[in-house]
Design a protein around this motif. Structure first.
Motif, PDB file in Angstrom:
ATOM      1  N   GLY A   1       0.821  -1.194   0.000  1.00 56.19           N
ATOM      2  CA  GLY A   1       0.000   0.000   0.000  1.00 56.19           C
ATOM      3  C   GLY A   1       0.860   1.249   0.000  1.00 56.19           C
ATOM      4  O   GLY A   1       2.067   1.205   0.271  1.00 56.19           O
ATOM      5  N   ASP A   2       0.248   2.357  -0.330  1.00 54.99           N
ATOM      6  CA  ASP A   2       0.936   3.645  -0.369  1.00 54.99           C
ATOM      7  C   ASP A   2       1.332   4.046   1.051  1.00 54.99           C
ATOM      8  O   ASP A   2       0.474   4.285   1.907  1.00 54.99           O
ATOM      9  N   THR A   3       2.657   4.128   1.310  1.00 62.44           N
ATOM     10  CA  THR A   3       3.100   4.409   2.678  1.00 62.44           C
ATOM     11  C   THR A   3       2.971   5.879   3.061  1.00 62.44           C
ATOM     12  O   THR A   3       3.258   6.244   4.200  1.00 62.44           O
ATOM     13  N   SER A   4       2.538   6.715   2.110  1.00 68.07           N
ATOM     14  CA  SER A   4       2.255   8.109   2.473  1.00 68.07           C
ATOM     15  C   SER A   4       0.807   8.269   2.945  1.00 68.07           C
ATOM     16  O   SER A   4       0.410   9.331   3.420  1.00 68.07           O
ATOM     17  N   ALA A   5       0.015   7.197   2.812  1.00 67.47           N
ATOM     18  CA  ALA A   5      -1.373   7.200   3.278  1.00 67.47           C
ATOM     19  C   ALA A   5      -1.481   6.391   4.567  1.00 67.47           C
ATOM     20  O   ALA A   5      -0.529   5.729   4.999  1.00 67.47           O
ATOM     21  N   ASP A   6      -2.683   6.396   5.179  1.00 62.81           N
ATOM     22  CA  ASP A   6      -2.856   5.802   6.508  1.00 62.81           C
ATOM     23  C   ASP A   6      -3.115   4.302   6.508  1.00 62.81           C
ATOM     24  O   ASP A   6      -2.760   3.603   7.465  1.00 62.81           O
ATOM     25  N   THR A   7      -3.744   3.782   5.458  1.00 63.88           N
ATOM     26  CA  THR A   7      -4.266   2.413   5.509  1.00 63.88           C
ATOM     27  C   THR A   7      -3.213   1.375   5.841  1.00 63.88           C
ATOM     28  O   THR A   7      -3.391   0.522   6.725  1.00 63.88           O
ATOM     29  N   VAL A   8      -2.073   1.420   5.143  1.00 65.88           N
ATOM     30  CA  VAL A   8      -1.047   0.405   5.348  1.00 65.88           C
ATOM     31  C   VAL A   8      -0.447   0.502   6.756  1.00 65.88           C
ATOM     32  O   VAL A   8      -0.053  -0.503   7.360  1.00 65.88           O
ATOM     33  N   TRP A   9      -0.464   1.694   7.330  1.00 61.84           N
ATOM     34  CA  TRP A   9       0.062   1.866   8.680  1.00 61.84           C
ATOM     35  C   TRP A   9      -0.897   1.284   9.723  1.00 61.84           C
ATOM     36  O   TRP A   9      -0.460   0.769  10.765  1.00 61.84           O
ATOM     37  N   LEU A  10      -2.195   1.352   9.441  1.00 60.53           N
ATOM     38  CA  LEU A  10      -3.170   0.715  10.326  1.00 60.53           C
ATOM     39  C   LEU A  10      -3.012  -0.804  10.301  1.00 60.53           C
ATOM     40  O   LEU A  10      -3.172  -1.480  11.320  1.00 60.53           O
ATOM     41  N   ASP A  11      -2.674  -1.336   9.106  1.00 59.24           N
ATOM     42  CA  ASP A  11      -2.394  -2.774   9.013  1.00 59.24           C
ATOM     43  C   ASP A  11      -1.170  -3.142   9.847  1.00 59.24           C
ATOM     44  O   ASP A  11      -1.148  -4.199  10.497  1.00 59.24           O
ATOM     45  N   LEU A  12      -0.162  -2.274   9.816  1.00 53.52           N
ATOM     46  CA  LEU A  12       1.038  -2.528  10.621  1.00 53.52           C
ATOM     47  C   LEU A  12       0.708  -2.472  12.113  1.00 53.52           C
ATOM     48  O   LEU A  12       1.217  -3.279  12.904  1.00 53.52           O
ATOM     49  N   ASP A  13      -0.167  -1.543  12.477  1.00 52.95           N
ATOM     50  CA  ASP A  13      -0.588  -1.445  13.879  1.00 52.95           C
ATOM     51  C   ASP A  13      -1.207  -2.764  14.337  1.00 52.95           C
ATOM     52  O   ASP A  13      -0.936  -3.251  15.449  1.00 52.95           O
ATOM     53  N   ASP A  14      -2.050  -3.354  13.494  1.00 48.24           N
ATOM     54  CA  ASP A  14      -2.652  -4.646  13.834  1.00 48.24           C
ATOM     55  C   ASP A  14      -1.585  -5.732  13.974  1.00 48.24           C
ATOM     56  O   ASP A  14      -1.638  -6.565  14.888  1.00 48.24           O
ATOM     57  N   ALA A  15      -0.605  -5.721  13.049  1.00 43.23           N
ATOM     58  CA  ALA A  15       0.447  -6.751  13.080  1.00 43.23           C
ATOM     59  C   ALA A  15       1.284  -6.651  14.358  1.00 43.23           C
ATOM     60  O   ALA A  15       1.664  -7.676  14.942  1.00 43.23           O
ATOM     61  N   LEU A  16       1.559  -5.430  14.789  1.00 45.27           N
ATOM     62  CA  LEU A  16       2.372  -5.241  15.993  1.00 45.27           C
ATOM     63  C   LEU A  16       1.572  -5.450  17.269  1.00 45.27           C
ATOM     64  O   LEU A  16       2.146  -5.491  18.362  1.00 45.27           O
ATOM     65  N   GLY A  17       0.262  -5.593  17.132  1.00 48.78           N
ATOM     66  CA  GLY A  17      -0.585  -5.836  18.303  1.00 48.78           C
ATOM     67  C   GLY A  17      -0.768  -7.304  18.613  1.00 48.78           C
ATOM     68  O   GLY A  17      -1.479  -7.654  19.570  1.00 48.78           O
ATOM     69  N   GLN A  18      -0.142  -8.177  17.845  1.00 48.80           N
ATOM     70  CA  GLN A  18      -0.281  -9.617  18.076  1.00 48.80           C
ATOM     71  C   GLN A  18       0.368 -10.031  19.397  1.00 48.80           C
ATOM     72  O   GLN A  18       1.253  -9.361  19.919  1.00 48.80           O
ATOM     73  N   ARG A  19      -0.061 -11.169  19.889  1.00 44.83           N
ATOM     74  CA  ARG A  19       0.615 -11.828  20.998  1.00 44.83           C
ATOM     75  C   ARG A  19       1.036 -13.217  20.532  1.00 44.83           C
ATOM     76  O   ARG A  19       0.423 -13.805  19.633  1.00 44.83           O
ATOM     77  N   PHE A  20       2.077 -13.735  21.163  1.00 43.14           N
ATOM     78  CA  PHE A  20       2.683 -14.982  20.694  1.00 43.14           C
ATOM     79  C   PHE A  20       2.705 -15.987  21.843  1.00 43.14           C
ATOM     80  O   PHE A  20       3.354 -15.762  22.870  1.00 43.14           O
ATOM     81  N   GLN A  21       1.952 -17.073  21.627  1.00 44.21           N
ATOM     82  CA  GLN A  21       1.788 -18.094  22.662  1.00 44.21           C
ATOM     83  C   GLN A  21       2.993 -19.023  22.671  1.00 44.21           C
ATOM     84  O   GLN A  21       3.430 -19.525  21.627  1.00 44.21           O
ATOM     85  N   LEU A  22       3.564 -19.273  23.862  1.00 46.25           N
ATOM     86  CA  LEU A  22       4.728 -20.142  24.005  1.00 46.25           C
ATOM     87  C   LEU A  22       4.313 -21.492  24.574  1.00 46.25           C
ATOM     88  O   LEU A  22       3.239 -21.645  25.165  1.00 46.25           O
ATOM     89  N   LEU A  23       5.177 -22.456  24.422  1.00 49.64           N
ATOM     90  CA  LEU A  23       4.901 -23.812  24.889  1.00 49.64           C
ATOM     91  C   LEU A  23       4.700 -23.887  26.401  1.00 49.64           C
ATOM     92  O   LEU A  23       4.025 -24.778  26.896  1.00 49.64           O
ATOM     93  N   ASP A  24       5.327 -22.944  27.139  1.00 50.52           N
ATOM     94  CA  ASP A  24       5.201 -23.003  28.589  1.00 50.52           C
ATOM     95  C   ASP A  24       3.978 -22.243  29.105  1.00 50.52           C
ATOM     96  O   ASP A  24       3.806 -22.054  30.304  1.00 50.52           O
TER      97      ASP A  24
END
Length: 610
Positions: free
Chosen positions: A412-435
């Motif tokens: 997406g166009d990185t001068s616009a907002d949409t692709v940055w909102l997608d990045l916000d979602d990606a960085l909001g993930q949590r990662f489940q560990l075996l323990d």
């Protein structure tokens, strides 16, 4: 004939005898006095065991070209000085000494030659004298560029000046530090070849060409090329336990990492370890051995700093431990080991091999992970984000293993907002560990090279969400730290400066590891070929210049975002704190009566909270 006449006759006949032959090394020790101004051990010269043959080669009848590929601290310059002194006093003739530059030639005469002559009566009586040309004149010269003596003259020149290299005929030629010579002397060509042409008149008539240098890289080392042409003499020492004879080799130097002071030399035959005192005795009894046939008339010598009486096993080990950048390693291998070195040969990344060793990395992820970070490369039409997890360090501080959990391309166009909102979602993930733990992205790094306004806005948005996020800028230079504070991006958020060269080198070495262990980077098999091509998209290239090698990373394919984003994630991983949360399976404290009442109220209302 009376008894009185016999001694007289013997004396008269003795005057016609040829002068007694003396080995150049014996002459040097009998006549050279080292001045205190330029030597750690002033006084009458005492050569090291390995220097005797080096000096004596100036009078050897089986060679015309002598090559010294020697390290620092082993007296290569002093050996050449002793040879020049022998020429002046015992076998005079026209001579030339060539240094890399005019200033180096002048420093040589001021700091080494003149003090040596001044401190040595035999040389002092000869230098500056010649055939008298007028009454009261010695007819000699004693300057920074030329010194005469009965029967000969030695000039001092520069590899950059054709006039210094292409004048009168020369019997003795000394080429000092040839790997720092000019590549070409204008239209005249290679300065080494040009200088050697001056000795043609004395070919097969006692000429000597002495080529001296520490080496550089394989592609740019003149002395290494000449060494290969010779008989490759190496200094062999004997193990006092089994009498096995071998050259002093860095590979046989053993020490525990971080404890160079305990370094010892191991015999390759019996495995016995020898300390510094024993090594010195081994060197005193060593001998030079030709290890190749070589071209006729070419002797070549190799020796490293392990033989030096001015260095120690511990010093060599400490130098190796301290060589952490390509430039420092180049210096170590060249000047300490007298070996050619190309930093790029330590790293041989193949995108196909990286893809072949990739494994399945899916949730739940290894319990070894202590934190998760993200690096984002910004282009005009996309964002590329690497999610990197880092494992715990070893018990002795060994670097933890790392896991690339994912590499996400958000188009997406990185001068616009949409692709940055997608990045916000990606960085909001949590990662489940075996323990049972669940980790967020603890820190993220956003490249500020494109769309600086959007980067500022995104970083501020992440911080409002209590997420650690930095706008970053890469800086070149292998001596730069992984992270340091910079200025502000367009006057808004403060930049984090990333030492990309050192991190690329570290990542490349970790990716080239063949076995899983400390520092190993696990790669996920679900990513496509383009990702692995990007990860192996740069190679380390060295460029020799005046005897030194400058290194830089160069792209081998156009798309290198996979490597860059991994570098950014690795950089901020150095700022991350280990996760201290307990696994979900750990026993939790029993809730109090008040807590039970609150939980009951929540469940009875369907989980609604005011």
């Amino acid at each position: 004939m009376t008894a009185f006449d016999l001694p007289l006759m013997q004396a008269l006949l003795g005057a016609f005898n040829p002068p007694e032959l003396i080995a150049p090394s014996a002459f040097a020790e009998a006549n050279i006095v080292l001045p205190s101004s330029a030597n750690a051990q002033p006084g009458p010269l005492r050569l090291a065991s390995y220097q005797h043959e080096l000096v004596d080669s100036i009078a050897a009848t089986d060679c015309e070209i002598i090559v010294y590929m020697l390290s620092s601290q082993v007296g290569k310059s002093l050996s050449a000085d002793a040879q020049m002194a022998y020429v002046i006093a015992s076998d005079p003739g026209p001579a030339l000494h060539v240094s890399p530059t005019s200033s180096k030639a002048e420093q040589l005469v001021r700091n080494r030659i003149d003090p040596l002559i001044g401190a040595s009566p035999t040389l002092r009586a000869l230098v500056g004298r010649g055939v008298a040309t007028r009454k009261g004149s010695t007819g000699g010269a004693d300057s920074l560029t030329s010194k005469t003596f009965p029967g000969g003259q030695i000039d001092f020149g520069s590899s950059f000046k054709a006039d210094d290299l292409a004048a009168r005929a020369i019997k003795y030629l000394f080429l000092d530090e040839v790997d720092r010579f000019a590549k070409s002397v204008g239209v005249e060509g290679d300065p080494v070849s040009l200088a050697i042409k001056r000795t043609k008149t004395f070919e097969n008539a006692g000429r000597k060409v002495v080529i001296i240098s520490t080496p550089t890289s394989r592609m740019g080392s003149r002395v290494a090329a000449w060494f290969e042409r010779g008989d490759k003499r190496r200094f062999f020492v004997a193990c006092p336990d089994c009498d096995h004879r071998a050259p002093l080799s860095f590979e046989q130097l053993k020490w525990e990492q971080g404890k160079p002071e305990a370094a010892q030399l191991m015999c390759e035959q019996c495995g016995c370890l020898h300390d510094e005192t024993t090594k010195r005795k081994m060197v005193d009894g060593g001998t030079w051995v030709a290890t190749a046939l070589g071209e006729p008339g070419v002797r070549s010598y190799h020796l490293n700093e392990l033989a030096s009486k001015f260095s120690t096993l511990a010093s060599v080990a400490a130098q190796f431990d301290a060589a952490t950048t390509p430039e420092m390693k180049q210096s170590f291998f060249n000047t300490t080991l007298a070996e050619v070195y190309d930093a790029g040969t330590e790293i041989d990344l193949s995108s196909s091999e990286l893809q072949q060793r990739a494994v399945e990395i899916v949730a739940p992820y290894p319990a070894d992970i202590q934190h998760v970070c993200a690096g984002v490369d910004v282009q005009g039409d996309r964002l590329e984000c690497t999610i990197l997890a880092t494992g715990h360090s070893g018990p002795k501080g060994e670097q933890g293993q790392a896991y690339v959990l994912n590499h996400i391309i958000l188009r997406g166009d990185t001068s616009a907002d949409t692709v940055w909102l997608d990045l916000d979602d990606a960085l909001g993930q949590r990662f489940q560990l075996l323990d049972g733990r669940s980790l967020p992205v603890q820190i993220s790094a956003i490249d500020s090279g494109f769309s600086a306004d959007q980067v500022n806005k995104f970083v501020l948005m992440q911080r409002k969400k209590s997420r650690r996020c930095y706008a970053i800028k890469g800086t070149a230079g292998f001596d730069k730290p992984a992270t340091r504070e910079g200025g502000r991006l367009k006057g808004v958020v403060r930049l984090l400066l990333i030492g990309v060269d050192g991190l690329k080198l570290s990542i490349a070495k970790r990716l080239s590891m063949q076995a899983v262990g400390p520092g190993y980077i696990h790669l996920p098999s679900h990513l496509d070929t383009d990702y692995f091509d990007g990860l192996a998209s740069e190679q380390l290239v060295g460029t020799p210049k005046h005897g030194f090698v400058s290194y830089r990373f160069e792209k081998t394919v156009r798309a290198n975002e996979a490597l860059d984003s991994c570098v950014y994630a690795s950089a901020v991983a150095t700022l991350a704190k280990p996760d201290r949360s307990k696994p979900a399976t750990a026993q939790q404290p029993k809730p109090t009566a008040d807590a039970l009442d609150v939980m009951s109220a929540v469940f009875n209302t369907g989980g609604q909270r005011g």
